[in-house]
Design an enzyme around this catalytic site. Structure first.
Site, PDB file in Angstrom:
ATOM      1  N   LYS A 225       0.816  -1.216   0.000  1.00 47.84           N
ATOM      2  CA  LYS A 225       0.000   0.000   0.000  1.00 47.84           C
ATOM      3  C   LYS A 225       0.849   1.264   0.000  1.00 47.84           C
ATOM      4  O   LYS A 225       0.659   2.147  -0.838  1.00 47.84           O
ATOM      5  CB  LYS A 225      -0.937   0.017   1.220  1.00 47.84           C
ATOM      6  CG  LYS A 225      -1.933  -1.104   1.268  1.00 47.84           C
ATOM      7  CD  LYS A 225      -2.783  -1.064   2.533  1.00 47.84           C
ATOM      8  CE  LYS A 225      -1.996  -1.091   3.831  1.00 47.84           C
ATOM      9  NZ  LYS A 225      -1.204  -2.312   4.038  1.00 47.84           N
TER      10      LYS A 225
ATOM     11  N   SER B 197      -6.969  -0.622   7.465  1.00 52.42           N
ATOM     12  CA  SER B 197      -8.429  -0.535   7.620  1.00 52.42           C
ATOM     13  C   SER B 197      -9.087  -1.904   7.465  1.00 52.42           C
ATOM     14  O   SER B 197      -9.754  -2.178   6.475  1.00 52.42           O
ATOM     15  CB  SER B 197      -9.044   0.498   6.673  1.00 52.42           C
ATOM     16  OG  SER B 197      -8.466   0.530   5.418  1.00 52.42           O
TER      17      SER B 197
END
Length: 188
Positions: free
Chosen positions: A25, A93
Site C-alpha cells: 500500500k 483498515s
C-alpha cells in the site's frame, strides 16, 4: 458504478488503499504521488503509520481506536479532496464497517482499492518485523495474525501484488486514477 465524463466533475478524489501489512500500500501510494506530482498534479499521501505518529498518536488497535483512526483520516482526506487533491490513503483498515465509514465521510469520488497479497508473501516481505513480533506474542491485535482482516467484497479496484510487480500495479492504479478522477494541476 455508473461512468460519467470526468471533465464535468470537480477535481480531486480519494483512493483508499486497504490490505494487509506488507501488501504494498505505502509503496504504491508514494510511487503514484511521485508520478502525479512530477506532472504538477496536486496529490498527497495519508499513510496510516505516519498518521499514528502525529494526528492519530495515542490511538491503539482496539476496535474503537481503529474506528477513530479511520474517521480522522477520512475527515482529513475529505478536506484535501475538496481542494482538488488526489488523496492516496494507505491504511490497513481491516473492517468493512471502517471502510464504509470512510466512504460515507468522503462522499463522492471515494474509491476503495484492495491491495492484496497472500499472508505468506506479506509475512516474507515484513519490512518492519511486525509479523515476527505478532507471531512471538509481543505485538497484540495484529491484523492477519491475531486480528481479522475482512477482504473487500466489491472494491472499486483490486491490485494483486503477489502476481504483479509494483511497476505493473502502479500502472494499473495510475490508469484507474486518470479514468475516474479529474486531475488538478498546481500553478507554481
Amino acid at each position: 458504478m455508473p461512468q460519467t465524463d470526468i471533465s464535468t466533475r470537480e477535481p480531486g478524489g480519494v483512493l483508499w488503499l486497504t490490505g494487509l501489512s506488507g501488501a504494498g500500500k505505502t509503496t504504491l501510494a508514494k510511487a503514484l504521488k511521485q508520478r502525479l506530482t512530477d506532472e504538477r498534479c496536486m496529490a498527497v499521501v495519508l499513510d496510516g503509520d505516519v498518521l499514528r505518529t502525529g494526528l492519530n498518536a495515542g490511538l491503539g488497535f482496539s476496535s474503537a481506536d481503529r474506528r477513530e483512526n479511520i474517521r480522522r483520516t477520512a475527515e482529513v482526506a475529505s478536506l484535501f479532496k475538496a481542494e482538488g487533491f488526489v488523496v492516496i490513503c494507505a491504511l490497513i483498515s481491516p473492517a468493512a464497517a471502517q471502510r464504509k465509514l470512510a466512504r460515507a465521510i468522503v462522499g463522492e469520488r471515494f474509491f476503495e482499492v484492495h491491495v492484496s497479497s497472500d499472508l505468506s508473501v506479506c509475512e516474507a516481505r515484513d519490512p518492519k518485523g511486525l509479523y515476527a513480533k505478532a507471531r512471538s506474542g509481543t505485538l497484540a491485535e495484529f491484523t492477519g495474525v491475531s486480528s481479522p482482516y475482512e477482504v473487500p467484497t466489491a472494491p472499486d479496484l483490486a491490485l494483486d501484488t503477489r502476481h504483479s510487480s509494483i511497476a505493473e500495479s502502479l500502472d494499473e492504479l495510475d490508469s484507474f486514477v486518470r479514468s475516474h478522477i479529474r486531475l488538478a494541476r498546481s500553478q507554481g
